[in-house]
Each structure stands twice: as C-alpha cells, then as structure tokens.
Design a protein around this motif. Structure first.
Motif, mmCIF file in Angstrom:
data_model
loop_
_atom_site.group_PDB
_atom_site.id
_atom_site.type_symbol
_atom_site.label_atom_id
_atom_site.label_comp_id
_atom_site.label_asym_id
_atom_site.label_seq_id
_atom_site.Cartn_x
_atom_site.Cartn_y
_atom_site.Cartn_z
ATOM 1 N N ILE A 1 0.902 -1.150 0.147
ATOM 2 C CA ILE A 1 -0.071 0.039 -0.068
ATOM 3 C C ILE A 1 1.034 1.218 -0.019
ATOM 4 C CG2 ILE A 1 -1.939 -1.111 1.347
ATOM 5 C CD1 ILE A 1 -1.077 0.636 3.612
ATOM 6 N N PHE A 2 0.300 2.238 -0.547
ATOM 7 C CA PHE A 2 0.788 3.495 -0.595
ATOM 8 C C PHE A 2 0.118 4.814 -0.566
ATOM 9 C CE2 PHE A 2 3.386 7.236 -2.613
ATOM 10 C CZ PHE A 2 4.495 7.198 -1.949
ATOM 11 N N LEU A 3 0.495 5.506 0.353
ATOM 12 C CA LEU A 3 -0.647 6.606 0.519
ATOM 13 C C LEU A 3 0.336 8.062 -0.094
ATOM 14 C CD1 LEU A 3 -3.068 8.199 1.988
ATOM 15 C CD2 LEU A 3 -1.753 8.243 4.173
ATOM 16 N N LEU A 4 -0.268 8.634 -0.998
ATOM 17 C CA LEU A 4 0.264 9.739 -1.594
ATOM 18 C C LEU A 4 -0.471 11.016 -1.240
ATOM 19 C CD1 LEU A 4 2.552 10.775 -3.814
ATOM 20 C CD2 LEU A 4 0.825 10.210 -5.744
ATOM 21 N N ASP A 5 0.210 11.435 -0.170
ATOM 22 C CA ASP A 5 -0.549 12.879 0.292
ATOM 23 C C ASP A 5 0.505 13.694 0.747
ATOM 24 O OD1 ASP A 5 -2.771 14.254 0.780
ATOM 25 O OD2 ASP A 5 -2.947 13.427 2.729
ATOM 26 N N GLY A 6 0.193 15.175 0.729
ATOM 27 C CA GLY A 6 0.903 16.274 1.003
ATOM 28 C C GLY A 6 1.843 16.630 0.027
ATOM 29 N N ILE A 7 1.907 17.922 -0.160
ATOM 30 C CA ILE A 7 2.595 18.594 -1.504
ATOM 31 C C ILE A 7 3.851 18.073 -1.564
ATOM 32 C CG2 ILE A 7 3.167 20.576 -0.254
ATOM 33 C CD1 ILE A 7 1.825 20.215 -3.642
ATOM 34 N N ASN A 8 4.914 17.831 -0.463
ATOM 35 C CA ASN A 8 6.170 17.423 -0.718
ATOM 36 C C ASN A 8 6.284 16.013 -1.355
ATOM 37 O OD1 ASN A 8 7.019 20.019 0.212
ATOM 38 N ND2 ASN A 8 7.254 19.335 2.227
ATOM 39 N N LEU A 9 5.478 15.161 -0.732
ATOM 40 C CA LEU A 9 5.622 13.669 -1.211
ATOM 41 C C LEU A 9 5.215 13.625 -2.698
ATOM 42 C CD1 LEU A 9 6.273 10.857 -0.487
ATOM 43 C CD2 LEU A 9 3.959 10.528 0.414
ATOM 44 N N ILE A 10 3.926 14.519 -2.859
ATOM 45 C CA ILE A 10 3.489 14.310 -4.470
ATOM 46 C C ILE A 10 4.321 14.902 -5.397
ATOM 47 C CG2 ILE A 10 1.716 15.074 -5.837
ATOM 48 C CD1 ILE A 10 -0.203 15.266 -3.619
ATOM 49 N N ASN A 11 4.990 16.091 -4.968
ATOM 50 C CA ASN A 11 6.039 16.490 -6.039
ATOM 51 C C ASN A 11 7.068 15.724 -6.290
ATOM 52 O OD1 ASN A 11 4.608 19.021 -6.525
ATOM 53 N ND2 ASN A 11 5.772 20.054 -4.936
ATOM 54 N N ARG A 12 7.618 14.920 -4.981
ATOM 55 C CA ARG A 12 8.774 14.029 -5.043
ATOM 56 C C ARG A 12 8.275 12.902 -6.083
ATOM 57 N NH1 ARG A 12 10.529 12.714 0.480
ATOM 58 N NH2 ARG A 12 10.737 10.573 -0.374
ATOM 59 N N ALA A 13 7.188 12.469 -5.910
ATOM 60 C CA ALA A 13 6.362 11.274 -6.786
ATOM 61 C C ALA A 13 6.504 11.763 -8.189
ATOM 62 C CB ALA A 13 5.312 10.769 -6.033
ATOM 63 N N LEU A 14 6.065 12.707 -8.492
ATOM 64 C CA LEU A 14 5.756 13.255 -9.807
ATOM 65 C C LEU A 14 7.084 13.535 -10.560
ATOM 66 C CD1 LEU A 14 2.751 15.576 -9.678
ATOM 67 C CD2 LEU A 14 2.775 13.295 -9.958
ATOM 68 N N LYS A 15 8.180 14.131 -9.883
ATOM 69 C CA LYS A 15 9.523 14.260 -10.360
ATOM 70 C C LYS A 15 10.146 12.938 -10.968
ATOM 71 C CE LYS A 15 10.430 18.611 -8.461
ATOM 72 N NZ LYS A 15 11.149 19.174 -7.131
ATOM 73 N N TYR A 16 9.740 11.841 -10.291
ATOM 74 C CA TYR A 16 10.413 10.733 -10.576
ATOM 75 C C TYR A 16 9.520 9.664 -11.547
ATOM 76 C CZ TYR A 16 8.457 6.107 -9.259
ATOM 77 O OH TYR A 16 7.804 4.825 -9.411
ATOM 78 N N PHE A 17 8.099 10.077 -11.577
ATOM 79 C CA PHE A 17 7.346 9.334 -12.384
ATOM 80 C C PHE A 17 7.349 9.624 -13.979
ATOM 81 C CE2 PHE A 17 3.228 7.347 -13.649
ATOM 82 C CZ PHE A 17 3.203 6.381 -12.849
ATOM 83 N N PRO A 18 7.944 8.576 -14.817
ATOM 84 C CA PRO A 18 7.830 9.097 -16.254
ATOM 85 C C PRO A 18 6.440 9.383 -16.773
ATOM 86 C CG PRO A 18 8.671 6.930 -15.643
ATOM 87 C CD PRO A 18 8.029 7.274 -14.446
ATOM 88 N N VAL A 19 6.502 10.291 -17.532
ATOM 89 C CA VAL A 19 5.182 10.878 -18.172
ATOM 90 C C VAL A 19 4.266 9.619 -19.125
ATOM 91 C CG1 VAL A 19 6.095 11.623 -20.731
ATOM 92 C CG2 VAL A 19 4.110 12.893 -19.305
ATOM 93 N N GLN A 20 5.320 8.535 -19.650
ATOM 94 C CA GLN A 20 4.646 7.827 -20.417
ATOM 95 C C GLN A 20 3.989 6.768 -19.573
ATOM 96 O OE1 GLN A 20 7.860 8.182 -20.402
ATOM 97 N NE2 GLN A 20 8.895 6.064 -20.560
ATOM 98 N N ASP A 21 4.290 6.499 -18.362
ATOM 99 C CA ASP A 21 3.495 5.720 -17.528
ATOM 100 C C ASP A 21 2.187 6.408 -16.960
ATOM 101 O OD1 ASP A 21 5.506 3.944 -18.076
ATOM 102 O OD2 ASP A 21 6.412 4.475 -16.027
ATOM 103 N N LEU A 22 1.796 7.432 -17.350
ATOM 104 C CA LEU A 22 0.605 8.120 -16.692
ATOM 105 C C LEU A 22 -0.694 7.485 -17.349
ATOM 106 C CD1 LEU A 22 1.470 12.058 -16.547
ATOM 107 C CD2 LEU A 22 0.838 10.490 -14.636
ATOM 108 N N TRP A 23 -1.669 7.503 -16.543
ATOM 109 C CA TRP A 23 -2.842 7.136 -17.063
ATOM 110 C C TRP A 23 -3.466 7.941 -18.170
ATOM 111 C CZ3 TRP A 23 -7.949 7.833 -13.921
ATOM 112 C CH2 TRP A 23 -8.928 6.753 -14.323
ATOM 113 N N GLY A 24 -3.698 7.545 -19.340
ATOM 114 C CA GLY A 24 -3.921 8.449 -20.380
ATOM 115 C C GLY A 24 -2.925 9.128 -21.607
#
Length: 417
Positions: free
Chosen positions: A158-181
């Motif tokens: 399980i992973f809880l993605l909450d709080g602006i710092n954690l979200i920003n960190r996650a988005l910075k590492y997340f490749p755009v091609q893996d996004l839903w859509g």
DNA sequence: TCTGGGGTCCTAGGACCC
DNA sequence: TCTGGGGTCCTAGGACCC
C-alpha cells in the motif's frame, strides 16, 4: 480520498491460487488462440517476457526458464473477479469497478486510510488468494500513481500519496509515459517538447495542454495538481457498443463455415444485449484475412445495417448479421478473423415500434426469456440456432487450459487426504 | 506453423437547417 | 463588381485503456 485497489498480475494470480506449487515460479497466460502473452507473474517479468509478445517468439525463453504456460480461462478470471469485487463492495459504500482487476473506492471520512487499506488487502488475500496493491490519493490519477509505487516499492502493498512535498517528489520521478491516459503517440509528442516526467507535465500552461492534448489532457493535468476531474462513477452504465469477435485457429475459406461463426458471434452479442436490458438499431459484421501473412492476398469486409426496429432478439440479430455477411463475402480468400458489433444501443424505455413491423414481439420476448433461462441454468448454447452449427472448425486453440475450478462442478478441485 | 478481445472518449469535417 | 452567419447532429478515425 480515493483508493485504487488493483490485483497483482491478475490472470497469473488466478491460475496460481489453485496451483500453490507454482508459488515463486514464473508463469504466463496467453490470449485467445494461445496467441500472445497477456499476463505474467513477477518472476516471468524478471526473465524479460514482454507484455503482448507473441507466444511463438517467446518460445525459447519459456523453455529455457521452465515457465509454466496457461491458455486464458475467462470463466475462472471472471468468477474470481466477482469474488474480489464483492469483498471490496462490502468495505466501501461507494465503489467504481473500473476493470476486471481494479476498482476505485471512496476513502473519504476514514480515520486511517493506511490501516483500512491494509485490512482490505489482507481480507481479499485471505478470502480469495489474490494479492493486491492499494494506492491512496486525492484524485484518481494520483491514486493510479500511488498504486504503481505501491506495486513496485512497498512491501506491504500500500502507498498513501498525500502532502505537497511527497506528491512533488513522486511526480518528479514518475515518467510521463506511465501516466494514465498518456499512450505512445502523446509520449512521443511530449518528449519532443522536452517533457519527460509527470512533474514537468503538471507545470504546463493549461491553454497549451488543451490545444495539444485535448480536454482529456487538461483534466489529467488538473488531477495531477490535486483537482478532481474524474469523479467516482458509482453506477454501472450500460454498454454503448457490444462486440464479439474471434480469430480463427485455422484459416476459413468457405462461406458455410463463416456463416456458422458469425451466427455464434451474433447470438453471443444478443445475449449480452439482453443481459443489460437494451436494444440495438445497428449491426456491423466484419471478416478479414491474416494481416501478418505477407505473401497472400488481403481483404477486409465490413458491412453495417440500420435496423427498421430496435431489437434484442437472437433470431432477428442473427438474420441481419448473415445478411451483412453475404454482402461482404468474397471467394478465394483465407479468412482469419471475424466479428459482430452492435451499435446504436437503446434502453428499453426508449423503444419505438415500426408500423410495418411483421414480428409478434410479445411472443418473441417470451421465447427469448425461456431461451435465456435455459442457457443460464444449463450452460451457454444448450439451446441454440441450428445455423450456429456443430463442428465449429473455427474454434479457438486452447491447448493449456486450466480447469474451471469455481464455475463447473465436474472440474472442482480434488484434495487427497 | 505461429501475432487477442472488448471497450471509451474526442475531434474534425460533412450534411443539413434557418 | 457579385453569394453570410450561426447553429446541430452524425460519423469515421484516432488515441487511449485493461
């Protein structure tokens, strides 16, 4: 908050529930006709088996690594899915069943999201044997990201993605091609514009996004920024298209054989249509040769018919499907695939009868209801039209099919004591 | 030898209307 | 000399998802 519960390697996991000796062993599940690899256990992924890879191309890897192979068994996966979804429904008043193996759950007003998620995950595992991952966040798009992080990096799943710092960190590492859509075309475009991560996309100008990625892209970007644009869809809406199509295990040339298969597909579509209590006003039929065969003649035939009166009657739908088939059939081609599609689907409250209608619709409705109740009770196609045939030359190849452990009495698991 | 099946939504462009 | 403006609806094709 929204939780996305996603079954891990779902088809592979379903097979493994009933074969505990395959725990920690690499397994793959094939598409219809044993064509492509459509599910892999983690062990098979590590070996480098690709999603969608044709089975014959992976043959060497499969043999060398002693990978266990299964034909797809949708009776089993469908039933296992129902069990999982039933448990999830009991844990949340609002749930959207998004696909056979994943569901969004409303997690608002829950004191501890993490605890709740852990509880659900354990319950599903204990009651069905299926491992899941849970991602929790403010929007569906963020929950999808959270789920993918949970799958890859969290031991407890399980992973809880909450709080602006954690979200920003996650988005910075997340490749755009893996996004839903974001698929291959949009990835190529975004990369060409210097955008490689979800974070970079989230910072783009909204007008520019709307112009280049359409309204869906704009919603995606808003969701990345925590603004919900894809609400949880609580109700199951009726299908807007209904399709049954199959590749034929061997090529078909004769009209008679195509007639059999197209009748079966049409009849199957009609059943699906009645299941959701709808009617159709447009039927399409297609047949095609094998596109991978480079040295032979190619042909795709497609014919749509608008019906004078909306119907969900098997006899009528088969009749129109065969009429379409006749108009597209050409001799001297080897057909590899065919299908029937119903469009222009209406709910029964919107029906309009034609004054030139010659069918006694009340009588037919009774007939179909008996037809359905026999087939529901005794198994699909117990009663069928003679035009659907007996020999089924076009039947699917399913050489590695596992038993229907949960849906057929004769195939129920035996335990020796 | 050999390559799945079933969906949704969006947009552009054509037909048609006043 | 020389032919508007503003709509709606439908469909095919494209992109995406699992």
């Amino acid at each position: 908050m929204i939780a996305l519960v996603d079954c891990n390697n779902f088809y592979a996991s379903c097979e493994r529930v009933f074969r505990p000796n395959l725990e920690n062993k690499p397994i793959v599940v094939l598409s219809n006709n044993d064509g492509c690899i459509i599910a892999r256990s983690n062990e098979a992924k590590e070996i480098g088996i690709k999603m969608g890879e044709p089975a014959f191309k992976a043959k060497k890897k499969i043999e060398e690594n002693d990978i266990r192979v299964f034909s797809s068994n949708y009776a089993l996966y469908g039933d296992m899915s129902n069990r999982v979804m039933k448990i999830l429904s009991s844990e949340s008043s609002k749930i959207e069943i998004y696909s056979i193996d994943e569901a969004f759950l409303d997690f608002s007003n829950i004191a501890s999201c993490k605890q709740k998620a852990l509880f659900i995950r354990e319950k599903v595992k204990k009651w069905t044997g299926i491992p899941t991952s849970v991602g929790i966040a403010k929007t569906k798009v963020l929950a999808k990201i959270a789920n993918s992080i949970a799958k890859k990096y969290c031991k407890n799943g399980i992973f809880l993605l909450d709080g602006i710092n954690l979200i920003n960190r996650a988005l910075k590492y997340f490749p755009v091609q893996d996004l839903w859509g974001i698929g291959t075309r949009l990835t190529k475009f975004l990369n060409s514009q210097g955008i490689y991560t979800a974070y970079e996309l989230s910072k783009c100008n909204e007008l520019w996004i709307k112009k280049n990625l359409s309204i869906l892209g704009l919603k995606l970007v808003k969701e990345l920024n925590g603004i919900s644009c894809f609400p949880l869809e609580n109700q199951i809406s009726p299908r807007k298209n209904i399709r049954t199509s199959r590749s034929f295990s061997s090529g078909i040339t004769k009209f008679e054989d195509l007639k059999e298969s197209i009748s079966c597909f049409a009849s199957n579509c009609a059943s699906k249509l009645r299941d959701q209590k709808s009617y159709t006003k447009k039927i399409s039929v297609f047949i095609r040769t094998n596109p991978f065969k480079l040295n032979s003649k190619h042909y795709i035939g497609l014919k749509s018919l608008d019906l004078p009166t909306a119907t969900n009657d098997t006899l009528e739908i088969v009749k129109y499907a065969l009429k379409s088939l006749k108009s597209i059939y050409r001799e001297n081609y080897i057909y590899k695939k065919g299908g029937v599609i119903l469009h222009h689907i209406l709910p029964d409250s919107n029906l309009q009868l034609s004054i030139f209608d010659s069918i006694n619709r009340e009588k037919r409705k009774s007939l179909m209801s008996v037809y359905d109740s026999i087939n529901n009770k005794m198994g699909r196609d117990t009663v069928r039209l003679s035009v659907q045939g007996q020999n089924r030359k076009w039947r699917m190849k399913q050489e590695k099919l596992s038993p229907c452990y949960t849906t057929r009495m004769s195939e129920i698991l035996n335990v020796k004591i």
